[in-house]
Design an enzyme around this catalytic site. Structure first.
Site, PDB file in Angstrom:
ATOM      1  N   SER A 407      -6.028  10.899  16.412  1.00 53.83           N
ATOM      2  CA  SER A 407      -5.645  10.001  15.311  1.00 53.83           C
ATOM      3  C   SER A 407      -6.770   9.021  14.977  1.00 53.83           C
ATOM      4  O   SER A 407      -6.648   8.239  14.054  1.00 53.83           O
ATOM      5  CB  SER A 407      -4.409   9.216  15.720  1.00 53.83           C
ATOM      6  OG  SER A 407      -4.728   8.408  16.829  1.00 53.83           O
ATOM      7  N   HIS A 428      -4.598  15.817  11.785  1.00 48.49           N
ATOM      8  CA  HIS A 428      -3.829  14.682  12.313  1.00 48.49           C
ATOM      9  C   HIS A 428      -2.397  14.763  11.806  1.00 48.49           C
ATOM     10  O   HIS A 428      -2.119  14.465  10.654  1.00 48.49           O
ATOM     11  CB  HIS A 428      -4.505  13.372  11.867  1.00 48.49           C
ATOM     12  CG  HIS A 428      -3.807  12.139  12.348  1.00 48.49           C
ATOM     13  ND1 HIS A 428      -3.926  10.925  11.693  1.00 48.49           N
ATOM     14  CD2 HIS A 428      -2.936  11.931  13.380  1.00 48.49           C
ATOM     15  CE1 HIS A 428      -3.181  10.023  12.333  1.00 48.49           C
ATOM     16  NE2 HIS A 428      -2.579  10.620  13.339  1.00 48.49           N
ATOM     17  N   GLU A 440      -2.987  14.841   7.805  1.00 51.49           N
ATOM     18  CA  GLU A 440      -4.279  14.254   7.444  1.00 51.49           C
ATOM     19  C   GLU A 440      -5.372  15.155   8.021  1.00 51.49           C
ATOM     20  O   GLU A 440      -5.564  15.204   9.238  1.00 51.49           O
ATOM     21  CB  GLU A 440      -4.371  12.837   8.003  1.00 51.49           C
ATOM     22  CG  GLU A 440      -5.558  12.031   7.523  1.00 51.49           C
ATOM     23  CD  GLU A 440      -5.544  10.608   8.100  1.00 51.49           C
ATOM     24  OE1 GLU A 440      -5.940   9.670   7.385  1.00 51.49           O
ATOM     25  OE2 GLU A 440      -5.106  10.443   9.262  1.00 51.49           O
ATOM     26  N   ASN A 478      -4.881   5.225   9.568  1.00 53.12           N
ATOM     27  CA  ASN A 478      -4.951   4.240  10.662  1.00 53.12           C
ATOM     28  C   ASN A 478      -6.049   3.212  10.437  1.00 53.12           C
ATOM     29  O   ASN A 478      -5.945   2.071  10.878  1.00 53.12           O
ATOM     30  CB  ASN A 478      -5.138   4.954  11.998  1.00 53.12           C
ATOM     31  CG  ASN A 478      -3.848   5.630  12.427  1.00 53.12           C
ATOM     32  OD1 ASN A 478      -2.795   5.412  11.811  1.00 53.12           O
ATOM     33  ND2 ASN A 478      -3.910   6.457  13.451  1.00 53.12           N
TER      34      ASN A 478
END
Ligand code: T1G
Length: 694
Positions: A407, A428, A440, A478
């Site tokens: 991640s 991800h 992702e 993130n």
């Protein structure tokens, strides 16, 4: 070529729409329909009319692009076409693919609807912040009853032909749209035509009015601030009270109330953004995407299990590998549990669940000799991942794609552990991987077009919404998230209570506020992840030490029942001990308590997202602003009816976003400063991302 053609076949007038890609009800199509219907109704030899479409689908609704220009009001309007059908000769809509929105509303003004067995119908206008404005709320209610209408129109879901037949939303399922449809039309022409749907009352007699109160309660809970669902419920309720004409007028007024609203604009933006996100500039169009038939998954933790389930559900044979045999056994038991659950809740049939479960087998690296893809889902430790990738390089076919579910870790470092960096890519998934829509994909500097094309097409097969990100700490999602959660900690330092911060975020439309999110993810996990990040903080920058203090005090979040909140019996409640820790941090750092309005708290939470998103655009981490919107709506629950963070930022004004970033840059450090792109856009008076080329 005309978008509508007319042909008399015996006593049947056959009208065919041919307007790729989805036969949308553009002005040209409406004009062609009007002319063809006039011919058929005027021809004494014609006894019935059959409406069908060429291409992949029946009419998929109004033309959304023309809607944005208000062309739905240009004559002939859909209402005029519908009147010609409802008052004209017996007519049949022959449906293949999807009859959606205005397309299904047009079919509802025919005297009968037939469909291929793999077709579907639906009224998905709610997904555009609208409602079916061409009689759909009135006619579907009068045809199938308010309960079915509430379910279908408030959800906007597609209803498969078999269910539509049961509900009475279609009249027959046929095997082909030519002979069978013509035969149906001839039989139909020989019988008295049924009453127009709008004139039917059986399904609205003896209604329990409580269903509307229940529907409003559920809509308020599920759609957190979306306006269209409540307007839809009102229309269906009135369909059971008013005369047909009054009901249609009521619906039109509700439609006009939603049309052009912020939510309509935001959801229309989102509709096209989701489709744009699938297109990767520079990928050779002719590149045939490798079809994944066999895959390996490394790691049987929460993510590994979910990824194995997603792959198996798409028909892919899966080898699940974990060097810890106990963990592997527990992993398989958990997967079995997932399938039992989805069969029990009717998400899958028992047979489909059993068949998918059979596709997942435990194995070792030695069993990966035939795979097309491996997804690694091991703990977030760089050295461990590099070891795994070196081993995968030796045990899988050279053509296989090697994907990592990291991640935030550096894709290039992982790829460098192999001899095929061009076939290494980040994939991800979001937890739970078998439920969350976002995938992702992360391209490293060496990731090749084949790997990207294969994973983009695999995403569609898995029912995922793909977004392609560049390689950086935290990729698209993130990387931005840390500013949202980071701001929530700075607000707590100023004495704003966790429950107030979360209430503002949840009223904004988030499924859960940033502080409660910390408790869910585990405060100890967040501290672990950001330990690396703290090492690279630029001069003059700081992160609030609240999380570290919470962990020191043994407050890890939901997992141990105590975090920023207390958790008892599934309920969360304020935790005085957490408040004491926060107050301690503020006093140690000499940070004064400050009052903020809810609007200020909202802006402080969400505007940094926009600022960091702008930096991702100029860094090439995100291709389009819309991609960031798609990532946040599907991966972080950002309210779709706001269009995503970048569209929201555009609507509040880039000057405000840049202005707050300027203040934050002074207060919290260089990474909070305004994105140069934003400063340029504000200076040059650029007001949309599209104008700025994103
Ligand atoms: N209008 C204009 N363009 C459309 C369109 C539409 N209705 N639907 C799809 N497209 C474009 C889309 O942008 C893409 O373009 C291409 O077609 C293929 O679409 C009066 C007011 C039909 C299930 O909401 O749900 O009727 O990217 O990639 O995955 O009450 O498209 O290739 O340039 O999605 O096979 C209501 C919307 C309208 C249906 C096919 N109707 N469409 O899915 O292909 S409002 C909808 C879909 C209305 C009335 C009201 C899906 C699909 P490009 P795609 P797909």
């Amino acid at each position: 070529m005309n978008s509508v053609s007319y042909q008399a076949i015996g006593e049947i007038g056959v009208i065919t729409v041919h307007y790729p890609p989805v036969n949308a009800l553009s002005l040209a199509v409406r004009t062609g329909l009007g002319e063809s219907l006039a011919r058929a109704n005027a021809d004494p030899d014609i006894k019935a009319i059959l409406i069908r479409c060429d291409g992949k689908t029946f009419i998929a609704g109004a033309d959304i692009k023309e809607l944005q220009k208000g062309w739905h009001l240009k004559n002939p309007t859909l209402g005029e076409i519908q009147a010609m059908l409802e008052t004209g000769k017996p007519s049949i809509a022959a449906i293949h693919g999807t009859a959606l929105g205005g397309g299904y509303e047009l079919a509802l003004t025919c005297h009968a609807r037939i469909a291929l067995n793999d077709a579907a119908i639906g009224l998905p206008e709610v997904k555009l912040g609208l409602l079916p404005g061409a009689g759909g709320t009135q006619r579907l209610t009068r045809l199938c009853g308010p309960a079915a209408a509430l379910d279908i129109i408030v959800s906007g879901r597609q209803v498969p032909a078999s269910e539509a037949l049961q509900l009475g939303a279609i009249d027959a399922i046929v095997t082909d749209l030519d002979e069978a449809a013509l035969t149906f039309a001839r039989d139909f022409a020989a019988r008295p035509a049924p009453a127009p749907v709008i004139a039917r009352n059986e399904a609205i007699a003896g209604i329990d009015p409580d269903i509307f109160a229940a529907a409003r309660k559920q809509a308020a809970r599920k759609s957190r601030g979306a306006e269209a669902p409540l307007a839809i419920i009102a229309c269906i309720e009135q369909a059971c009270e008013l005369t047909p004409a009054e009901g249609l007028r009521f619906e039109r007024a509700e439609f006009d109330g939603l049309f052009g609203s912020d939510q309509h604009k935001a959801l229309t933006h989102y509709f096209f953004a989701e489709r744009e996100a699938r297109k990767i500039p520079g990928l050779p169009g002719e590149l045939a995407a490798v079809r994944i038939e066999r895959a390996g998954v490394i790691g049987t933790g929460t993510m590994g299990r979910g990824i194995a389930v997603v792959l198996a559900n798409a028909g892919i044979e899966v080898r699940l590998v974990d060097t810890n045999s106990d963990a592997a056994r527990l992993g398989m038991e958990a997967i079995k549990g997932i399938y039992d659950g989805s069969a029990a809740r009717g998400i899958q049939t028992r047979d489909a669940a059993d068949a998918a479960l059979k596709r997942i087998k435990l194995g070792g690296y030695e069993d990966l000799g035939e795979v097309d893809l491996v997804v690694e889902a091991a703990p977030e430790i760089m050295e461990l991942k590099r070891t795994i990738f070196a081993r995968l390089d030796a045990s899988t076919p050279p053509r296989a794609i090697l994907a990592t579910n990291t991640s935030s870790l550096d894709i290039d470092s992982i790829a460098a552990a192999t001899a095929r960096p061009e076939r290494v890519i980040g994939a991800h998934f979001f937890s739970p991987a078998h439920i969350m829509k976002l995938l992702e994909l992360v391209r490293g500097t060496t990731t090749g077009p084949e790997a990207i094309a294969a994973m983009m097409s695999l995403a569609a097969r898995l029912g995922k919404t793909p977004v392609l990100a560049g390689n950086c700490d935290g990729f698209i999602g993130n990387r931005m998230l840390q500013y949202y959660t980071g701001q929530s900690e700075f607000l707590m330092e100023h004495g704003i209570a966790p429950e107030r911060i979360d209430a503002v975020a949840e009223r904004f439309g988030m499924p859960m506020g940033p502080v409660a999110l910390r408790d869910l993810a585990g405060i100890d996990v967040s501290v672990l992840v950001r330990k690396e990040r703290m090492k690279t903080l630029p001069e003059g920058e700081r992160m609030s030490p609240i999380l570290e203090r919470m962990v020191e005090a043994g407050r890890f979040g939901r997992k141990n029942g105590k975090g920023f909140y207390r958790y008892e019996g599934g309920e969360r409640s304020p935790a005085p001990q957490a408040a004491a820790i926060i107050a301690g941090v503020a006093s140690d750092l000499g940070i004064p308590a400050r009052e903020f309005s809810d609007e200020e708290i909202r802006d402080r939470l969400f505007m940094p997202l926009v600022n960091e998103g702008a930096k991702e655009l100029e860094d090439g981490i995100a291709i389009r602003a819309g991609d960031i919107d798609v990532a946040w709506v599907n991966g972080y629950g950002f309210p779709r009816w706001r269009g995503g963070p970048m569209f929201w930022g555009q609507s509040v004004g880039f000057d405000k976003v840049a202005g707050l970033a300027l203040e934050f840059g002074e207060r919290y450090g260089p990474r909070w400063r305004p994105a140069p792109l934003l400063e340029t856009m504000v200076r040059d008076g650029v007001t949309t991302w599209r104008e700025a080329g994103y």
